[in-house]
Structure formats: C-alpha cells, structure tokens
Design a protein around this motif. Structure first.
Motif, PDB file in Angstrom:
ATOM      1  N   ILE A  24       0.998  -1.227  -0.088  1.00  0.00           N
ATOM      2  CA  ILE A  24       0.086  -0.103   0.032  1.00  0.00           C
ATOM      3  C   ILE A  24       0.856   1.314  -0.111  1.00  0.00           C
ATOM      4  CG2 ILE A  24      -0.180   0.277   2.562  1.00  0.00           C
ATOM      5  CD1 ILE A  24      -3.005   0.611   2.145  1.00  0.00           C
ATOM      6  N   GLU A  75      -1.249   8.024  10.356  1.00  0.00           N
ATOM      7  CA  GLU A  75      -1.691   9.382  10.052  1.00  0.00           C
ATOM      8  C   GLU A  75      -0.883  10.434  10.938  1.00  0.00           C
ATOM      9  OE1 GLU A  75      -4.987  10.710   8.904  1.00  0.00           O
ATOM     10  OE2 GLU A  75      -5.697   8.777   8.298  1.00  0.00           O
ATOM     11  N   ASP A 155      -8.512   8.506   4.397  1.00  0.00           N
ATOM     12  CA  ASP A 155      -8.744   7.232   4.236  1.00  0.00           C
ATOM     13  C   ASP A 155      -9.702   6.822   3.214  1.00  0.00           C
ATOM     14  OD1 ASP A 155      -6.375   6.201   5.731  1.00  0.00           O
ATOM     15  OD2 ASP A 155      -7.366   5.953   7.531  1.00  0.00           O
ATOM     16  N   THR A 158      -9.404   4.533  -0.117  1.00  0.00           N
ATOM     17  CA  THR A 158      -8.194   3.795   0.278  1.00  0.00           C
ATOM     18  C   THR A 158      -7.998   2.396  -0.956  1.00  0.00           C
ATOM     19  OG1 THR A 158      -7.801   4.135   2.559  1.00  0.00           O
ATOM     20  CG2 THR A 158      -7.309   1.793   1.556  1.00  0.00           C
ATOM     21  N   ALA A 175     -11.522   1.438  -4.183  1.00  0.00           N
ATOM     22  CA  ALA A 175     -11.612   1.395  -3.041  1.00  0.00           C
ATOM     23  C   ALA A 175     -12.560   0.429  -2.300  1.00  0.00           C
ATOM     24  CB  ALA A 175     -12.603   3.030  -2.582  1.00  0.00           C
ATOM     25  N   LEU A 208      -5.916  11.466  -1.798  1.00  0.00           N
ATOM     26  CA  LEU A 208      -6.312  10.210  -1.043  1.00  0.00           C
ATOM     27  C   LEU A 208      -4.867  10.088  -0.360  1.00  0.00           C
ATOM     28  CD1 LEU A 208      -8.279  10.195  -3.384  1.00  0.00           C
ATOM     29  CD2 LEU A 208      -7.362   7.678  -3.480  1.00  0.00           C
ATOM     30  N   HIS A 210      -4.194   6.803   0.874  1.00  0.00           N
ATOM     31  CA  HIS A 210      -3.744   5.519   0.089  1.00  0.00           C
ATOM     32  C   HIS A 210      -4.030   5.440  -1.218  1.00  0.00           C
ATOM     33  CE1 HIS A 210      -2.362   4.420   4.244  1.00  0.00           C
ATOM     34  NE2 HIS A 210      -3.722   4.691   4.619  1.00  0.00           N
TER      35      HIS A 210
END
Length: 248
Positions: A24, A75, A155, A158, A175, A208, A210
């Motif tokens: 990721i 974060e 998030d 993601t 997502a 985003l 991720h």
C-alpha cells in the motif's frame, strides 16, 4: 523505500512512499504557503524519507502546521519528530481528538479546531470538516483547501498497490476492493450522508492517503462511494439484525 514528490494542485505537494511489505502507498500532503501545513505525518519509520522529500520543496524548519484526519499511526505516528524538526510548528486537530488523545501525545500543546473552523495559511486556506467515524475514528475529520478546491480526504477511497501520483480514472471500484480486504470503514446510517455532504463542496482534486490524487468528477465519485456504503450498510443490517434503512 523512496518518497516521491509531486505537485498535484497549485502549491500542494503529494509526498508518497510505497511500502512493499504492506502492499500500500502512504501519502502526506504539503501545502506550501506563508504558513506551510502538512496533512498526515506518516509512520515514525518513514520520517527520514518523508522529511527529506519535504526538504526538496522547502526547509523543514519552515513548517508551521501539522494536521491529520484522525489519530492512527500512519496519520500521526511521527508527529513529535516533525515538532522537533520544525521548532515553530504546532499540531492542529479537532476538538475531540485533542481532548481524547493529542493533548497527551503531542510534545507541544495542539491547537483544537472546531467543525468548520478556518486556518489561514496566507495565499491558501484550509477548513476543518468534522466526519466522526467516517471512514473511522471518533475524532475523524478532513480538510478542504478552499482556494484550489482540494479535499484532503484521508482514508476515503483507500486503494491497494502502487498508483500514479495523479489520475482521472475511476477510484470507487479500487476503494471497494480495498474495503473487501480490510473492512476499515464504519458502516452506520450516518456514513453515506457525511460523504454526500463532502460532495456538495464539488472539489477539484481529491488527495487520497492511500492511492493517487484524483482529478475528475470528484463530487460524483463521493456520491458513488456514499451510495455503495449505503448498500453495504443495508446488506449488513439484514444479515445481523433485520432491515436497516440508511438516513437520507
């Protein structure tokens, strides 16, 4: 691991590190203004790479604001390392998150932000938008940079795997695939309405945490994501309790 830097909107830079073991991407966003702001700090282990990448845009010690969506290691894990590297910086987070976590975790007192409160950075300005439990976390909230129409959306959306810095390709499908894998979103009757409220902003760019930064029909992408979560809430409600109707 190398952290790449891409300007995804005027004065807004994506600092991105792909971690192969996790499969990721971890993204931070720098708003380079008179009072520079960093959204997400990254994991503690990524601080050397991320801070070096930020240093390619501006001196790290210029950083004024450190923000994030909610309290979670990726974060805000390196929050105190940033505070040490930028002696005039301060964490800014939602009121609940400051009371519950950040007052104790941060090495300097944070600035609590009310829902809708504006941070004036100079030529850029960001507004805190409270989104409790969306996508997860009691203290969850996002930031909207009003002059460029950029939503720092944490998030939400993601996606797994590597991605380009910018895309106009569809982001809801990836997502939902990641949601199938991680189950990270709190599905409540308030999830869909909270995401639709973000769509009303009609952002130009979605940043985003991720995945890629998205420049397409961002409002529609948010509405589609909200609808998909409404469907999942209804299906999960039937499975566990009987019918549940998401609120309008």
């Amino acid at each position: 691991m190398d952290t790449t830097v891409t300007e995804v909107a005027p004065d807004i830079y994506r600092l991105s590190t792909f971690v192969p073991d996790a499969g990721i991407m971890f993204n931070q966003y720098l708003i380079d203004a008179e009072e520079p702001l960093l959204f997400h700090t990254g994991l503690r282990a990524l601080f050397p790479s991320v801070s070096a990448a930020l240093g390619r845009v501006m001196p790290v010690e210029r950083l004024r604001w450190i923000t994030f969506g909610h309290v979670e290691a990726d974060e805000c894990g390196s929050m105190n390392a940033w505070l040490a590297a930028a002696p005039h910086s301060q964490v800014a987070h939602g009121v609940v998150g400051c009371l519950v976590n950040v007052n104790d975790l941060a090495d300097r007192p944070p600035r609590p932000l009310a829902d809708g409160e504006l941070l004036e950075l100079g030529r850029r300005r960001v507004r805190r938008i409270e989104t409790p439990h969306v996508p997860h976390g009691w203290d969850a909230g996002l930031f909207f940079e009003e002059t460029t129409g950029t939503l720092l959306c944490g998030d939400l959306f993601t996606a797994m795997g590597e991605a380009p810095a910018l895309t106009d390709k569809e982001i809801v499908g990836p997502a939902l695939t990641a949601e199938d894998a991680y189950g990270a979103t709190c599905l409540t009757p308030g999830t869909g309405p909270a995401i639709r409220a973000l769509a009303v902003l009609e952002p130009e760019t979605l940043c985003l945490m991720h995945g890629p930064a998205y420049q397409g029909d961002a409002g529609q992408a948010l509405r589609d994501l909200a609808g998909a979560y409404d469907e999942r809430l209804a299906a999960e409600g039937i499975r566990l309790h009987g019918p549940i109707t998401p609120s309008a």
